[in-house]
Design an enzyme around this catalytic site. Structure first.
Site, PDB file in Angstrom:
ATOM      1  N   GLU A 105     -67.648 -77.457 -49.804  1.00  0.00           N
ATOM      2  CA  GLU A 105     -66.563 -78.272 -50.331  1.00  0.00           C
ATOM      3  C   GLU A 105     -65.168 -77.714 -50.024  1.00  0.00           C
ATOM      4  O   GLU A 105     -64.233 -78.473 -49.816  1.00  0.00           O
ATOM      5  CB  GLU A 105     -66.712 -78.443 -51.855  1.00  0.00           C
ATOM      6  CG  GLU A 105     -67.941 -79.232 -52.288  1.00  0.00           C
ATOM      7  CD  GLU A 105     -67.862 -80.705 -51.898  1.00  0.00           C
ATOM      8  OE1 GLU A 105     -66.768 -81.176 -51.535  1.00  0.00           O
ATOM      9  OE2 GLU A 105     -68.916 -81.379 -51.944  1.00  0.00           O
ATOM     10  N   SER A 389     -83.103-131.951 -63.312  1.00  0.00           N
ATOM     11  CA  SER A 389     -82.208-132.999 -63.799  1.00  0.00           C
ATOM     12  C   SER A 389     -80.967-132.506 -64.531  1.00  0.00           C
ATOM     13  O   SER A 389     -80.131-133.308 -64.921  1.00  0.00           O
ATOM     14  CB  SER A 389     -82.990-133.947 -64.725  1.00  0.00           C
ATOM     15  OG  SER A 389     -83.885-134.716 -63.963  1.00  0.00           O
TER      16      SER A 389
END
Length: 745
Positions: A105, A389
């Site tokens: 890192e 529907s």
């Protein structure tokens, strides 16, 4: 003339050189001055931005970034992640793990002062020339810690101002804390994937061990995970990315002279899957008292919305306030999993509840009996099933009122119908036709053929415009077939029906009411609405849909709740003609009061292998009824008031509604809408009620949604009948819900 009278070339060059000298000097001084000015301006701007940087304390550095999600009443419903947080003091962190983290890192971590100009320039050049090995970027480990503690990763926060503040805080952190403390904070705060924060917790989650029990290879793996926790996860099928990353860490440790090449080579021989613990060691759930499956679907959509806004919910430590009604959420979950009868545990459902006043998503269910699956399939937002529907008010009758000013008693023919351009006939579930009937009766009884005839009169273009206004669209053009089945999600249906409930305004559904980042910045979110139809259209559709629930021949009478003012529509989809499967593929119930709009889908994930029997078509209705009963009991809605753009008239002894000042309004006698003898719920003439009741009882015994086969209303005047000519015909598409199958209740 002697040569002295003429300058030599050498003299000319000398003069020219002497003339250029001052010019070059001036240019050089100007360039230097500009550079100095830019440096001074940049420094001034840097310190100006730095002066407004948020404060940062030991507690903020030591705390583990947690995104917390709240319901509408500020109750915690989820924390990311679900595991217990275990903090490791510096003295308990093995040197090899510290060395691994620093090597990969920030290899100059012990030499820099919070920021590293050399590293910043190197990262910039690597990006320009595309030669980065992907192991290190421009931010130091201290800067990463500051970002995790104070700032979010949202795109809106990736500004020069934030970078300046981040650098300033990193310098101050380095000045006030030792390197061991900074490394301790980072190792305990960083996100490790799978809802795990901190490497001590990760050691237990992945390996079931404490940090000092890990091998060199395992420590290198943990150090490599934070750059991309999902991609470098060792507990997946494809372990190649994790292996490559682990080896990068080991190589970095060699370069930094923390380990020998021989040690690295030995560690590389170890499989990244060695020692993985499927039981996840000594981890346990957090302090949230809400069971994860209860809120799973809702939280999943919240996380997706956060990511769309540019946040990383796993690392940004956000406070997220949502519109969830936890009581409704729990009621919905319990009803679907316990109290409402379903055909089997494999029969599924998707439910969405929205607030018609603003579009807030009140509750959502993505499935039932999902076990411990987290963030699984959310059927409340999937759009690959036909709505049956429930599409009729949205695509057929709503546009007919909006664009053609049809009254509720406009007459339509329920007679033999062949899809244009084909030899295929359209049928209803009962394979019968009813002759001429009013639009209201056709909708209440959910007849297919009148609905498609209405859509033909409206036209696909206007129907599409109406649907778009309700947040419904698709890549392919809509067809006549969509008039009895749209491919939409329960959330879309709920939001669309909400526009009928509130008088015609469509509000885009949303989950999040506010987000607060770690630096205290809050963003509020509110309603986003636009008028989708006239008040007259919304009220007249509601008037007719009340009959679906309250009329004796309505298809949704099982949803009736005494004292609740509601309107709604059922929907089912049959299998294509020639398919051997009995039963139906999908069953829907969508309904609303003035305060809530609810849409429920039920069915099987693999409908070609499993179908819904007639006895369980009503599961959708009963689940709807259970949640609506709870919601209205909590926040009772009054009845709708007829707008002044609508007029009640008497048509063949029955009450009907017309758009005021339309041609229909001039032909009939207005009546007092408060007259109880002309109740909104009376959708059928009294002469039909006995027959309707007996037929309704028959279908209830079969488990069908009270789908009546009674005769249509005796009202059959041609004064308002639709044309015999079919206009704007569109050939239905070939898909899994064939129009020939009919039965879209």
């Amino acid at each position: 003339m002697n040569n002295d009278e003429f300058p030599s070339r050498r003299q000319d060059d000398l003069a020219e050189s002497e003339g250029r000298g001052p010019l070059i000097k001036k240019i050089f001084l100007w360039v230097v001055g500009i550079i100095v000015l830019l440096i001074i301006s940049g420094a001034a701007l840097f310190f100006f931005w730095a002066s407004s940087a948020p404060k940062i304390s030991r507690n903020e550095l030591a705390s583990q970034s947690t995104t917390t999600i709240y319901d509408a009443n500020n109750k915690v419903v989820s924390r990311l992640g679900a595991q217990k947080r275990q903090y490791a003091k510096s003295s308990k962190i093995p040197d090899n793990l510290k060395h691994a983290v620093v090597s990969i890192e920030d290899r100059r971590f012990y030499k820099n002062h919070g920021v590293d100009p050399t590293r910043i320039m190197g990262a910039a050049l690597n990006n320009v020339f595309h030669r980065s090995d992907g192991t290190q970027g421009g931010s130091t480990l201290t800067q990463q810690l500051v970002k995790l503690s104070v700032f979010s990763t949202a795109a809106s926060d990736r500004t020069f101002k934030r970078k300046a503040q981040e650098a300033w805080l990193a310098i101050n952190v380095d000045r006030n804390f030792s390197k061991n403390e900074i490394l301790e904070f980072y190792i305990n705060k960083v996100y490790m994937g799978n809802g795990v924060y901190g490497m001590k917790t990760a050691a237990q989650y992945y390996y079931g061990k404490d940090l000092d029990e890990l091998s060199l290879a395992q420590m290198a793996m943990l150090a490599g995970i934070p750059q991309s926790p999902t991609y470098y996860n060792p507990d997946v099928k494809d372990t190649q990315p994790a292996t490559i990353r682990r080896n990068q860490v080991l190589n970095a440790m060699v370069r930094s002279k923390y380990i020998t090449q021989a040690q690295a080579d030995s560690a590389k021989q170890e499989s990244v899957t060695k020692g993985l613990d499927s039981s996840h060691g000594n981890t346990k759930t957090n302090d949230v008292n809400v069971k994860e499956p209860v809120v799973d679907a809702y939280v999943k959509e919240v996380l997706a919305q956060l990511e769309q806004k540019g946040y990383n919910p796993q690392t940004d430590g956000l406070q997220v306030h949502t519109n969830m009604d936890l009581g409704a959420q729990q009621k919905l979950y319990n009803a679907a999993n316990n109290s409402v009868s379903f055909q089997s545990d494999q029969m599924q459902t998707g439910v969405a509840v929205t607030n018609p006043h603003n579009g807030q998503v009140v509750a959502m269910l993505g499935g039932r009996h999902t076990g411990n699956t987290i963030y699984g399939l959310n059927r409340a937002v999937q759009t690959n099933r036909s709505s049956g529907s429930t599409a009729k008010p949205l695509m057929d009758y709503g546009p007919a009122i909006e664009y053609l000013n049809w009254p509720t008693f406009y007459t339509l023919r329920d007679t033999k119908f062949t899809w244009p351009g084909t030899n295929t006939e359209l049928h209803d579930f009962d394979n019968q036709t009813k002759g001429t009937m009013t639009m209201q009766d056709a909708l209440v009884q959910s007849r297919n053929i009148p609905a498609i005839r209405a859509l033909q009169k409206v036209g696909i273009s206007r129907a599409t415009t109406f649907l778009n206004g309700l947040g419904i669209s698709q890549k392919k053009a809509f067809t006549l077939n969509n008039g009895i089945g749209l491919y939409v999600s329960p959330l879309q249906v709920s939001a669309a029906y909400a526009a009928f409930a509130n008088g015609g305004t469509y509000y885009k559904p949303y989950y999040i009411s506010s987000i607060t980042t770690q630096d205290g910045k809050s963003i509020n979110y509110g309603k986003n609405g636009k008028r989708a139809m006239s008040k007259a259209t919304a009220y007249m559709i509601t008037y007719m849909l009340k009959g679906v629930i309250d009329s004796s021949d309505g298809t949704g009478t099982a949803a009736h709740i005494s004292g609740v003012h509601q309107a709604g529509k059922t929907g089912t989809t049959n299998y294509p003609s020639g398919h051997s499967q009995s039963g139906v593929m999908d069953s829907w119930m969508a309904g609303y009061t003035k305060n809530y709009s609810v849409a429920v889908w039920t069915g099987y994930d693999q409908p070609m292998k499993n179908s819904i029997s007639s006895a369980y078509e009503r599961s959708a209705i009963m689940l709807y009824r259970a949640i609506m009963d709870y919601l209205d009991g909590k926040n009772h809605a009054s009845d709708w008031k007829m707008p002044d753009t609508v007029e009640a008239v008497r048509y063949r002894g029955r009450k009907g509604l017309v758009v005021k000042d339309s041609k229909w309004a001039l032909q009939y006698t207005a009546i007092d809408d408060s007259d109880s003898s002309n109740s909104d719920s009376s959708a059928s003439s009294s002469s039909d009620s006995d027959l309707s009741s007996s037929v309704s009882s028959f279908f209830e015994s079969r488990g069908r949604d009270h789908e009546s086969s009674s005769s249509a209303s005796s009202a059959s005047t041609n004064a308002t009948s639709e044309s015999n000519n079919n206009t704007n015909s569109t050939t239905p598409p070939s898909n899994s819900t064939s129009p020939a199958a009919g039965g879209n209740q």
